[in-house]
Design a protein around this motif. Sequence first.
Motif, PDB file in Angstrom:
ATOM      1  N   SER A  59       0.827  -1.208   0.000  1.00 23.44           N
ATOM      2  CA  SER A  59       0.000   0.000   0.000  1.00 23.44           C
ATOM      3  C   SER A  59       0.856   1.249   0.000  1.00 23.44           C
ATOM      4  O   SER A  59       0.435   2.304  -0.497  1.00 23.44           O
ATOM      5  CB  SER A  59      -0.933  -0.005   1.218  1.00 23.44           C
ATOM      6  OG  SER A  59      -0.185   0.109   2.433  1.00 23.44           O
ATOM      7  N   HIS A  60       2.076   1.172   0.528  1.00 23.09           N
ATOM      8  CA  HIS A  60       2.990   2.312   0.488  1.00 23.09           C
ATOM      9  C   HIS A  60       3.488   2.573  -0.928  1.00 23.09           C
ATOM     10  O   HIS A  60       4.027   3.647  -1.203  1.00 23.09           O
ATOM     11  CB  HIS A  60       4.172   2.074   1.426  1.00 23.09           C
ATOM     12  CG  HIS A  60       3.792   1.986   2.870  1.00 23.09           C
ATOM     13  ND1 HIS A  60       3.111   2.993   3.521  1.00 23.09           N
ATOM     14  CD2 HIS A  60       3.975   1.014   3.795  1.00 23.09           C
ATOM     15  CE1 HIS A  60       2.913   2.648   4.783  1.00 23.09           C
ATOM     16  NE2 HIS A  60       3.420   1.448   4.973  1.00 23.09           N
ATOM     17  N   ALA A  62       1.394   2.568  -3.387  1.00 22.07           N
ATOM     18  CA  ALA A  62       0.188   3.091  -4.038  1.00 22.07           C
ATOM     19  C   ALA A  62      -0.611   2.024  -4.758  1.00 22.07           C
ATOM     20  O   ALA A  62      -1.275   2.302  -5.751  1.00 22.07           O
ATOM     21  CB  ALA A  62       0.542   4.224  -5.015  1.00 22.07           C
ATOM     22  N   ARG A 206       0.049   2.187 -12.648  1.00 16.76           N
ATOM     23  CA  ARG A 206       0.129   1.849 -11.228  1.00 16.76           C
ATOM     24  C   ARG A 206       0.496   0.376 -11.046  1.00 16.76           C
ATOM     25  O   ARG A 206       1.261   0.020 -10.146  1.00 16.76           O
ATOM     26  CB  ARG A 206      -1.210   2.166 -10.551  1.00 16.76           C
ATOM     27  CG  ARG A 206      -1.596   3.645 -10.551  1.00 16.76           C
ATOM     28  CD  ARG A 206      -0.970   4.390  -9.401  1.00 16.76           C
ATOM     29  NE  ARG A 206      -1.572   4.037  -8.133  1.00 16.76           N
ATOM     30  CZ  ARG A 206      -2.599   4.684  -7.584  1.00 16.76           C
ATOM     31  NH1 ARG A 206      -3.154   5.712  -8.208  1.00 16.76           N
ATOM     32  NH2 ARG A 206      -3.060   4.325  -6.397  1.00 16.76           N
ATOM     33  N   HIS A 209       4.155  -0.090 -11.899  1.00 14.58           N
ATOM     34  CA  HIS A 209       4.986   0.507 -10.860  1.00 14.58           C
ATOM     35  C   HIS A 209       5.247  -0.474  -9.721  1.00 14.58           C
ATOM     36  O   HIS A 209       6.341  -0.485  -9.135  1.00 14.58           O
ATOM     37  CB  HIS A 209       4.288   1.760 -10.320  1.00 14.58           C
ATOM     38  CG  HIS A 209       5.026   2.432  -9.198  1.00 14.58           C
ATOM     39  ND1 HIS A 209       6.198   3.141  -9.382  1.00 14.58           N
ATOM     40  CD2 HIS A 209       4.756   2.503  -7.863  1.00 14.58           C
ATOM     41  CE1 HIS A 209       6.615   3.598  -8.219  1.00 14.58           C
ATOM     42  NE2 HIS A 209       5.770   3.231  -7.280  1.00 14.58           N
ATOM     43  N   PHE A 299      -8.412   4.213  -8.479  1.00 17.70           N
ATOM     44  CA  PHE A 299      -7.212   4.996  -8.732  1.00 17.70           C
ATOM     45  C   PHE A 299      -7.534   6.393  -9.275  1.00 17.70           C
ATOM     46  O   PHE A 299      -6.703   7.293  -9.191  1.00 17.70           O
ATOM     47  CB  PHE A 299      -6.291   4.259  -9.710  1.00 17.70           C
ATOM     48  CG  PHE A 299      -5.685   3.000  -9.150  1.00 17.70           C
ATOM     49  CD1 PHE A 299      -5.474   2.869  -7.790  1.00 17.70           C
ATOM     50  CD2 PHE A 299      -5.331   1.950  -9.979  1.00 17.70           C
ATOM     51  CE1 PHE A 299      -4.918   1.713  -7.260  1.00 17.70           C
ATOM     52  CE2 PHE A 299      -4.773   0.795  -9.469  1.00 17.70           C
ATOM     53  CZ  PHE A 299      -4.566   0.675  -8.102  1.00 17.70           C
ATOM     54  N   GLY A 304      -8.007   7.386  -3.929  1.00 16.16           N
ATOM     55  CA  GLY A 304      -6.958   6.529  -4.451  1.00 16.16           C
ATOM     56  C   GLY A 304      -5.959   7.206  -5.361  1.00 16.16           C
ATOM     57  O   GLY A 304      -4.967   6.589  -5.758  1.00 16.16           O
ATOM     58  N   ARG A 305      -6.173   8.447  -5.732  1.00 12.41           N
ATOM     59  CA  ARG A 305      -5.282   9.140  -6.663  1.00 12.41           C
ATOM     60  C   ARG A 305      -3.955   9.478  -6.003  1.00 12.41           C
ATOM     61  O   ARG A 305      -3.882   9.790  -4.810  1.00 12.41           O
ATOM     62  CB  ARG A 305      -5.959  10.421  -7.166  1.00 12.41           C
ATOM     63  CG  ARG A 305      -5.099  11.278  -8.089  1.00 12.41           C
ATOM     64  CD  ARG A 305      -5.832  12.524  -8.494  1.00 12.41           C
ATOM     65  NE  ARG A 305      -6.937  12.190  -9.393  1.00 12.41           N
ATOM     66  CZ  ARG A 305      -6.807  12.053 -10.692  1.00 12.41           C
ATOM     67  NH1 ARG A 305      -5.624  12.192 -11.262  1.00 12.41           N
ATOM     68  NH2 ARG A 305      -7.850  11.742 -11.434  1.00 12.41           N
ATOM     69  N   VAL A 306      -2.872   9.388  -6.793  1.00  7.05           N
ATOM     70  CA  VAL A 306      -1.556   9.869  -6.361  1.00  7.05           C
ATOM     71  C   VAL A 306      -1.094  10.915  -7.363  1.00  7.05           C
ATOM     72  O   VAL A 306      -1.491  10.894  -8.535  1.00  7.05           O
ATOM     73  CB  VAL A 306      -0.533   8.715  -6.267  1.00  7.05           C
ATOM     74  CG1 VAL A 306      -0.879   7.778  -5.139  1.00  7.05           C
ATOM     75  CG2 VAL A 306      -0.444   7.951  -7.582  1.00  7.05           C
ATOM     76  N   HIS A 307      -0.238  11.828  -6.920  1.00 11.84           N
ATOM     77  CA  HIS A 307       0.095  12.990  -7.736  1.00 11.84           C
ATOM     78  C   HIS A 307       0.908  12.644  -8.976  1.00 11.84           C
ATOM     79  O   HIS A 307       0.906  13.394  -9.947  1.00 11.84           O
ATOM     80  CB  HIS A 307       0.852  14.024  -6.885  1.00 11.84           C
ATOM     81  CG  HIS A 307       2.200  13.534  -6.438  1.00 11.84           C
ATOM     82  ND1 HIS A 307       3.354  13.707  -7.177  1.00 11.84           N
ATOM     83  CD2 HIS A 307       2.580  12.885  -5.300  1.00 11.84           C
ATOM     84  CE1 HIS A 307       4.375  13.185  -6.527  1.00 11.84           C
ATOM     85  NE2 HIS A 307       3.946  12.684  -5.384  1.00 11.84           N
ATOM     86  N   TRP A 308       1.600  11.472  -8.959  1.00 13.97           N
ATOM     87  CA  TRP A 308       2.484  11.154 -10.080  1.00 13.97           C
ATOM     88  C   TRP A 308       1.855  10.244 -11.117  1.00 13.97           C
ATOM     89  O   TRP A 308       2.502   9.899 -12.100  1.00 13.97           O
ATOM     90  CB  TRP A 308       3.763  10.500  -9.549  1.00 13.97           C
ATOM     91  CG  TRP A 308       3.544   9.439  -8.504  1.00 13.97           C
ATOM     92  CD1 TRP A 308       3.653   9.588  -7.162  1.00 13.97           C
ATOM     93  CD2 TRP A 308       3.186   8.069  -8.724  1.00 13.97           C
ATOM     94  NE1 TRP A 308       3.395   8.412  -6.509  1.00 13.97           N
ATOM     95  CE2 TRP A 308       3.102   7.452  -7.446  1.00 13.97           C
ATOM     96  CE3 TRP A 308       2.926   7.295  -9.851  1.00 13.97           C
ATOM     97  CZ2 TRP A 308       2.759   6.112  -7.284  1.00 13.97           C
ATOM     98  CZ3 TRP A 308       2.591   5.964  -9.696  1.00 13.97           C
ATOM     99  CH2 TRP A 308       2.513   5.387  -8.420  1.00 13.97           C
ATOM    100  N   GLN A 309       0.599   9.851 -10.943  1.00 11.00           N
ATOM    101  CA  GLN A 309       0.042   8.838 -11.835  1.00 11.00           C
ATOM    102  C   GLN A 309      -0.273   9.373 -13.237  1.00 11.00           C
ATOM    103  O   GLN A 309      -0.437   8.582 -14.169  1.00 11.00           O
ATOM    104  CB  GLN A 309      -1.223   8.248 -11.220  1.00 11.00           C
ATOM    105  CG  GLN A 309      -2.412   9.195 -11.155  1.00 11.00           C
ATOM    106  CD  GLN A 309      -3.614   8.555 -10.481  1.00 11.00           C
ATOM    107  OE1 GLN A 309      -3.469   7.659  -9.643  1.00 11.00           O
ATOM    108  NE2 GLN A 309      -4.796   8.983 -10.845  1.00 11.00           N
TER     109      GLN A 309
END
Length: 311
Positions: A59-60, A62, A206, A209, A299, A304-309
């Motif tokens: 989970s760390h 993402a 994702r 990754h 996602f 669930g969003r991350v800034h780099w996706q």
Amino acid sequence: MYLATGDSFRSVAFGFRVGASTVAGIVHEVCAAIWTSLLADYMPRPDAVEWRKIAAEFSHLAFPNCLGAMDGKHVVIEAPPSTGSLYYNYKGTFSIVLLAVVDAKYRFRVVDIGAYGQGRNQRFESGGDIFKRGEQRLGAHCRPQPLVLPCVRTPWGFLQTPLSQAQNILGQCHVFLADEAFPLRRNIMRPYPGHNTGEKNVFNFRLSHVRRMVECAFGILASQWRVYRRVLGVSPEVAENIVKATCMLHNFLRWDGNTGLPGGASSEPSLGLQSAPRFGTNNATRDAVAVREKFAAYFMSPAGRVHWQDR
């Protein structure tokens, strides 16, 4: 020395002033002993508590509810006598296959070793084809029932658990991540095929990754144990023991604190599972497609969003 340098039995024999056949016997026996003596401590079958820890580590990265990254590696060997094209693979070499599930710390948690580079049906096989073969135990291990997953049972009989911090997406299974060669199953996620945009492209990014963990683990294994840099001039049985020993030593060097069992892990070995039935075609079920779509939607959601996706 043999595992670390990749030298031939004859070269090692000259260094220790013994016969080449003596070196061959020692390598075979010691590799088998390494696997047997360290299996319960450094590759136990995870129980529910340990699966939760593995999922928390992923989970760390993402990708919540991930239990491991899955892939196969061809270990090149000399063509065994009287086997024809049985071990011949699509790369044009002879090999046995290491099929593995890796956690977020590059440790092998489940392995299946010794599959033919090519099947008896005389067609080239990928990792997914090997996964589907009935004699492969890893296929059974990655189904919901044999695993003690950290989930609850629904009225439909599936083991599920909600995604963390996802109020609008519930009932999501824990999954393994694989590449396009593997089948899409309820507990096995593979990328969307073809060129994609939007949420499908984000899902693929994702997934890739996180799935790189297994590729990196294979790279570390081959770099540290240089026996993988050459063609193994041994029988398939000895080659299997060599792969087992290197996987076990790989885990030994990376286990937390290098002391005893991991927290909550069972001492039951990760191998020795019952044979899995043949999976059949690579057609995904509706449940499997729905699971992947839920991940893709999650996602893209604020939770669930991350800034780099979107890069």
